[in-house]
Design an enzyme around this catalytic site. Structure first.
Site, PDB file in Angstrom:
ATOM      1  CB  SER A   1      -0.942   0.016   1.213  1.00 46.04           C
ATOM      2  OG  SER A   1      -1.997  -0.903   1.026  1.00 46.04           O
TER       3      SER A   1
ATOM      4  CE  LYS B   1      -1.539   4.082   2.711  1.00 47.91           C
ATOM      5  NZ  LYS B   1      -1.369   3.023   3.737  1.00 47.91           N
TER       6      LYS B   1
ATOM      7  CB  SER C   1      -4.242   1.585   3.944  1.00 53.18           C
ATOM      8  OG  SER C   1      -3.408   1.183   2.889  1.00 53.18           O
TER       9      SER C   1
ATOM     10  CE  LYS D   1      -4.426   1.830  -0.476  1.00 53.72           C
ATOM     11  NZ  LYS D   1      -3.787   0.525  -0.252  1.00 53.72           N
TER      12      LYS D   1
END
Length: 410
Positions: free
Chosen positions: A84, A254, A144, A87
């Protein structure tokens, strides 16, 4: 009388034309007091300190954000699944669209059946449900949410495929040479790869260009409301980045984890004006990725020093060719700031004022006239533009005649 004035005019124009010889460049050097934030006594040389830094993850990098200087790296160009952390690029394209006016935070985004079908981490959006762009960003940055990513991709480009194409184009523009995105959320897919260095590059672009992202990535918990045909239901978002609570200097950014990628993070933090990015990839467990990120950030804050001028320093006046005035008032555009990543002594910072060749009227206010160039231990470390603080008109026969007449009558 007219003949006398004409002669004087000729002399004035001639003097103006030779006030600065062609190709002349004025250079002035000075030592600077400047402030040094985070200036501490060193207990070891940078080289010795770097040898003592160890992370368990197979791939990692530590980057200083303002200039993109790499402080530490370990197999930073190794291609790995990013999970993720993908992202970060999705969020970058969303903020690009906001900046360009293509979308607004209050715009409504409708969720498709495909977007709602995403597995993995999600906020359980339903087909036909609408949420604002602002809420979608929260779902992506905090929880997320894979479903929110696809919904935003379709909202911006019509399809996830078209959005991914833009992701790869943006990556190319940023110099991310070892990245290939196949989706917008980071779910495992053959060939969906990037590197710690490339993640640092896109993370830096996001936080430097759009610092508002920190407002989202630092949310610890928040509720959103699902409004569907079934009615309204509350859903709680919880931040996947535990450093938000565990590390006092955290500013984002993140996390990511899948079976193939293991545990990853792009962690941003700021202390005493120094902003760092620590990327950890393929850590064996979630706690280790946070430990590794903390280790790198502490190391970076231990050796990085920020030099910051407290105010804009004077630069004098620029000599002007063929101007109604012989000089133009000038100023340095802004105070100089520099982050050293080698643990050097910043008290030796020096500045050289370098004027452009042949500064010729007319000059407009704000026009660049030269540079303040900064050196540390003889090495150039940065520069700031010098601009005109006033406008200076070009000398003409009419203006010269007026000046000659005024001088003659005095």
């Amino acid at each position: 009388m007219k003949k006398i004035i004409a002669v004087i005019v000729g002399i004035l124009v001639g003097i103006q034309s030779i006030w600065i010889f062609p190709g002349e460049k004025c250079v002035c050097a000075e030592e600077l007091p400047g402030s040094q934030e985070n200036q501490q006594e060193q207990e070891a040389e940078p080289e010795e300190m770097s040898k003592s830094v160890e992370v368990a993850a197979p791939s990692a990098i530590l980057m200083e954000a303002s200039k993109g200087q790499v402080i530490y790296e370990k197999s930073a160009d190794q291609k790995l699944a990013p999970a993720s952390v993908t992202k970060v690029m999705t969020l970058l394209l969303i903020f690009d669209a906001l900046e360009e006016g293509k979308i607004r935070l209050e715009d409504s985004v409708t969720v498709s059946e495909y977007a709602a079908s995403m597995g993995g981490s999600q906020v359980f959006l339903e087909p036909g449900e609408t949420q604002t762009v602002d809420t979608m960003i929260k779902c992506i940055a905090v929880a997320s949410a894979n479903d929110a990513c696809v919904a935003m991709a379709e909202h911006l480009c019509g399809s996830e495929e078209a959005f991914v194409s833009q992701m790869n184009q943006r990556a190319k523009e940023l110099g991310m040479k070892n990245t290939s995105f196949l989706n917008c959320n980071g779910l495992d897919a053959d060939g969906h790869k990037t590197t710690a260095k490339d993640i640092a590059l896109m993370s830096r672009e996001l936080i430097i260009k759009y610092p508002k992202i920190h407002e989202y990535s630092m949310i610890w918990m928040e509720n959103i409301t699902h409004v569907t045909e079934k009615g309204e239901t509350e859903f709680g978002l919880a931040n996947t980045n535990k450093l938000v609570r565990q590390y006092e200097y955290t500013t984002g950014l993140k996390t990511g984890s899948t079976g193939q990628a293991k545990f990853c993070i792009s962690a941003t933090a700021e202390k005493d004006g120094v902003e760092l990015i620590a990327v950890i990839m393929a850590a064996p467990d979630p706690k280790q990725r946070f430990r590794d990120a903390t280790t790198l950030l502490n190391y970076g804050f231990g050796i990085c020093r920020r030099y910051q001028e407290e105010k804009v320093r004077p630069v004098g006046e620029a000599k002007v060719i063929r101007g109604v005035k012989k000089t133009a008032k000038a100023k340095q555009k802004e105070p100089f700031a520099y982050v050293d990543t080698k643990g050097l002594d910043l008290t030796g910072m020096k500045r050289k004022v370098v004027w452009n060749k042949k500064i010729q009227a007319p000059i407009r206010k704000g026009q660049v006239l030269g540079m303040s160039v900064y050196y540390l231990n003889g090495e150039k470390v940065g520069n700031v533009e010098i601009v005109a603080a006033e406008a200076v008109g070009e000398i003409t026969y009419k203006t010269a005649a007026k000046e000659a007449a005024r001088s003659f009558l005095l």
